[in-house]
Design a protein around this motif. Structure first.
Motif, short mmCIF file in Angstrom:
data_model
loop_
_atom_site.label_atom_id
_atom_site.label_comp_id
_atom_site.label_asym_id
_atom_site.label_seq_id
_atom_site.Cartn_x
_atom_site.Cartn_y
_atom_site.Cartn_z
N SER A 16 0.80 -1.23 0.00
CA SER A 16 0.00 0.00 0.00
C SER A 16 0.83 1.28 0.00
N VAL A 17 2.13 1.16 0.26
CA VAL A 17 2.96 2.36 0.38
C VAL A 17 3.07 3.06 -0.97
N GLN A 67 9.01 -1.02 3.66
CA GLN A 67 7.82 -0.48 3.01
C GLN A 67 6.65 -0.42 3.99
N ALA A 71 4.69 2.88 5.38
CA ALA A 71 3.24 3.03 5.25
C ALA A 71 2.61 3.40 6.58
#
Length: 141
Positions: A16-17, A67, A71
């Protein structure tokens, strides 16, 4: 039995980052790199009149743990003061180093409990928190 290092939630966060979401006119930018694994995170910030993060931008070139950490940092950094960001950075480092028993008071960081035994992964997990605290400090002047 030990929990897996890369669990479903960490992989979901990693996916999702925003890998390239820079601020067009950032007040300050900081890039941090882990010499251990080569992970790299760049954080842009703008502060409001009260010195709190008003906007954040990211470039993330990191492993799944880096990551996912980026996020979580990005999702909860807006509205935070420099002091809160520094405390989160320091508490995360202390927890990963085994100097505190509980995860920091930052939403979601308990997901990294399986990484406590993997010291080589700690630098990637810390990168985004180190970068945002340094960028906020630079922006504040």
């Amino acid at each position: 039995m030990n929990a897996p290092l890369y669990n479903t939630e960490i992989l979901r966060l990693a996916a999702s980052v925003p890998f390239e979401a820079r601020l067009a006119e950032a007040t300050a930018s900081v890039e941090k790199r882990s010499p251990v694994c080569g992970s790299r995170v760049t954080v842009d910030v703008n502060l409001d009149e009260a010195g709190r993060v008003a906007a954040i931008g990211l470039v993330v070139r990191a492993c799944a743990l880096g990551q996912a950490s980026a996020a979580l940092m990005e999702a909860h950094a807006v509205g935070r003061s420099l002091e809160e960001l520094e405390a989160a950075r320091d508490d995360l480092a202390a927890w990963l180093a085994g100097e505190r028993a509980r995860p920091p008071e930052w939403p979601g960081l308990d997901l990294f409990t399986p990484a406590l035994a993997h010291r080589g992964r700690h630098a990637a997990i810390r990168l985004a928190f180190e970068a945002v605290a340094e960028a906020a400090s630079k922006a504040r002047g």
